[in-house]
Design a protein around this motif. Structure first.
Motif, PDB file in Angstrom:
ATOM      1  N   MET A   1       0.700  -1.153  -0.080  1.00  0.00           N
ATOM      2  CA  MET A   1       0.096   0.040  -0.075  1.00  0.00           C
ATOM      3  C   MET A   1       0.746   1.240   0.099  1.00  0.00           C
ATOM      4  O   MET A   1       1.936   1.288   0.890  1.00  0.00           O
ATOM      5  N   LYS A   2       0.435   2.117  -0.642  1.00  0.00           N
ATOM      6  CA  LYS A   2       1.089   3.538  -0.644  1.00  0.00           C
ATOM      7  C   LYS A   2       0.886   4.094   0.282  1.00  0.00           C
ATOM      8  O   LYS A   2      -0.383   4.538   0.770  1.00  0.00           O
ATOM      9  N   GLN A   3       1.899   4.873   1.054  1.00  0.00           N
ATOM     10  CA  GLN A   3       1.822   5.919   2.080  1.00  0.00           C
ATOM     11  C   GLN A   3       2.183   7.147   1.838  1.00  0.00           C
ATOM     12  O   GLN A   3       3.061   7.283   1.039  1.00  0.00           O
ATOM     13  N   ARG A   4       1.327   7.948   2.068  1.00  0.00           N
ATOM     14  CA  ARG A   4       1.577   9.489   1.856  1.00  0.00           C
ATOM     15  C   ARG A   4       1.225  10.588   3.135  1.00  0.00           C
ATOM     16  O   ARG A   4       0.587   9.922   4.001  1.00  0.00           O
ATOM     17  N   LYS A   5       1.916  11.534   3.035  1.00  0.00           N
ATOM     18  CA  LYS A   5       1.650  12.440   4.138  1.00  0.00           C
ATOM     19  C   LYS A   5       0.470  13.452   3.694  1.00  0.00           C
ATOM     20  O   LYS A   5       0.706  14.078   2.980  1.00  0.00           O
ATOM     21  N   CYS A   6      -0.211  13.469   4.600  1.00  0.00           N
ATOM     22  CA  CYS A   6      -1.208  14.614   4.439  1.00  0.00           C
ATOM     23  C   CYS A   6      -0.852  16.142   4.831  1.00  0.00           C
ATOM     24  O   CYS A   6      -0.033  16.344   5.731  1.00  0.00           O
ATOM     25  N   GLN A   7      -0.944  16.966   3.761  1.00  0.00           N
ATOM     26  CA  GLN A   7      -0.560  18.340   3.707  1.00  0.00           C
ATOM     27  C   GLN A   7      -1.359  19.010   4.652  1.00  0.00           C
ATOM     28  O   GLN A   7      -0.878  20.372   5.081  1.00  0.00           O
ATOM     29  N   GLY A   8      -2.471  18.559   5.425  1.00  0.00           N
ATOM     30  CA  GLY A   8      -3.300  19.095   6.667  1.00  0.00           C
ATOM     31  C   GLY A   8      -2.627  18.908   7.939  1.00  0.00           C
ATOM     32  O   GLY A   8      -1.997  19.553   8.667  1.00  0.00           O
ATOM     33  N   CYS A   9      -2.720  17.535   8.431  1.00  0.00           N
ATOM     34  CA  CYS A   9      -2.344  17.234   9.827  1.00  0.00           C
ATOM     35  C   CYS A   9      -1.057  16.806   9.579  1.00  0.00           C
ATOM     36  O   CYS A   9      -0.442  16.249  10.678  1.00  0.00           O
TER      37      CYS A   9
ATOM     38  N   GLY B   1       2.663  14.670 -13.198  1.00  0.00           N
ATOM     39  CA  GLY B   1       2.932  16.068 -12.734  1.00  0.00           C
ATOM     40  C   GLY B   1       3.105  16.028 -11.033  1.00  0.00           C
ATOM     41  O   GLY B   1       3.200  15.015 -10.573  1.00  0.00           O
ATOM     42  N   ARG B   2       3.162  16.915 -10.408  1.00  0.00           N
ATOM     43  CA  ARG B   2       3.378  17.456  -8.839  1.00  0.00           C
ATOM     44  C   ARG B   2       2.101  16.945  -8.290  1.00  0.00           C
ATOM     45  O   ARG B   2       1.169  17.613  -8.628  1.00  0.00           O
ATOM     46  N   SER B   3       2.356  16.228  -7.263  1.00  0.00           N
ATOM     47  CA  SER B   3       0.811  15.827  -6.575  1.00  0.00           C
ATOM     48  C   SER B   3       0.978  16.118  -4.979  1.00  0.00           C
ATOM     49  O   SER B   3       2.191  16.054  -4.264  1.00  0.00           O
ATOM     50  N   ALA B   4      -0.146  16.273  -4.322  1.00  0.00           N
ATOM     51  CA  ALA B   4       0.063  16.603  -2.830  1.00  0.00           C
ATOM     52  C   ALA B   4      -1.405  15.945  -2.578  1.00  0.00           C
ATOM     53  O   ALA B   4      -2.292  15.686  -3.110  1.00  0.00           O
ATOM     54  N   TYR B   5      -1.260  15.217  -1.145  1.00  0.00           N
ATOM     55  CA  TYR B   5      -2.356  14.482  -0.619  1.00  0.00           C
ATOM     56  C   TYR B   5      -2.995  15.294   0.540  1.00  0.00           C
ATOM     57  O   TYR B   5      -2.246  16.017   1.404  1.00  0.00           O
ATOM     58  N   VAL B   6      -4.093  15.096   0.843  1.00  0.00           N
ATOM     59  CA  VAL B   6      -4.809  15.609   2.157  1.00  0.00           C
ATOM     60  C   VAL B   6      -5.991  14.660   2.375  1.00  0.00           C
ATOM     61  O   VAL B   6      -6.648  13.980   1.675  1.00  0.00           O
ATOM     62  N   CYS B   7      -6.094  14.277   3.858  1.00  0.00           N
ATOM     63  CA  CYS B   7      -7.064  13.660   4.552  1.00  0.00           C
ATOM     64  C   CYS B   7      -8.616  13.997   3.706  1.00  0.00           C
ATOM     65  O   CYS B   7      -8.752  15.317   3.500  1.00  0.00           O
TER      66      CYS B   7
ATOM     67  N   ARG C   1     -13.030  17.699   6.720  1.00  0.00           N
ATOM     68  CA  ARG C   1     -13.040  18.939   6.723  1.00  0.00           C
ATOM     69  C   ARG C   1     -11.864  19.622   7.630  1.00  0.00           C
ATOM     70  O   ARG C   1     -11.619  20.610   7.162  1.00  0.00           O
ATOM     71  N   GLU C   2     -11.558  19.076   8.429  1.00  0.00           N
ATOM     72  CA  GLU C   2     -10.615  19.589   9.453  1.00  0.00           C
ATOM     73  C   GLU C   2      -9.142  19.850   8.856  1.00  0.00           C
ATOM     74  O   GLU C   2      -8.544  21.067   8.832  1.00  0.00           O
ATOM     75  N   CYS C   3      -8.886  18.658   8.188  1.00  0.00           N
ATOM     76  CA  CYS C   3      -7.656  18.702   7.443  1.00  0.00           C
ATOM     77  C   CYS C   3      -7.493  19.583   6.180  1.00  0.00           C
ATOM     78  O   CYS C   3      -6.503  20.503   5.813  1.00  0.00           O
ATOM     79  N   ILE C   4      -8.700  19.876   5.421  1.00  0.00           N
ATOM     80  CA  ILE C   4      -8.909  20.567   4.291  1.00  0.00           C
ATOM     81  C   ILE C   4      -8.885  21.853   4.855  1.00  0.00           C
ATOM     82  O   ILE C   4      -8.190  22.849   4.191  1.00  0.00           O
ATOM     83  N   ASN C   5      -9.342  22.386   6.041  1.00  0.00           N
ATOM     84  CA  ASN C   5      -9.510  23.470   6.400  1.00  0.00           C
ATOM     85  C   ASN C   5      -7.969  24.207   6.870  1.00  0.00           C
ATOM     86  O   ASN C   5      -7.594  25.196   6.753  1.00  0.00           O
ATOM     87  N   ILE C   6      -7.162  23.392   7.482  1.00  0.00           N
ATOM     88  CA  ILE C   6      -5.887  23.544   7.913  1.00  0.00           C
ATOM     89  C   ILE C   6      -5.098  23.705   6.532  1.00  0.00           C
ATOM     90  O   ILE C   6      -4.262  24.651   6.293  1.00  0.00           O
TER      91      ILE C   6
END
Length: 85
Positions: A1-9, A40-46, A49-54
């Motif tokens: 499984m691919k593990q990625r870091k959330c840009q929010g939390c 292209g360049r990608s970013a991940y977020v949970c 709504r909490e992580c998206i607001n951050i």
């Protein structure tokens, strides 16, 4: 499984449980949960709504994708956010 870091939390999670935002290499257009063929360049977020607001408050998406305009994608993220996850 691919593990990625959330840009929010900033927690590392399974990429399948997160939204992927990609800035296309050629056009610079932003895509929410693109098909795998878009390069292209990608970013991940949970998906909550909490992580998206951050992410929006800290302008983390703009920094991660090196772009000046991410308002449309940020609004799309808020529209599809899951409450209380």
């Amino acid at each position: 499984m691919k593990q990625r870091k959330c840009q929010g939390c900033k927690q590392i999670k399974n990429a399948d449980l997160m939204h992927k935002i990609t800035k296309e290499f050629k056009s610079g257009k932003l895509y929410l949960n693109p098909c795998p063929k878009i390069l292209g360049r990608s970013a991940y977020v949970c998906k909550n709504r909490e992580c998206i607001n951050i992410l929006i408050k800290k302008k983390a998406l703009k920094k991660a994708l090196k772009t000046n305009s991410a308002e449309q994608i940020e609004q799309e993220l808020l529209d599809v956010a899951v409450e209380g996850q």
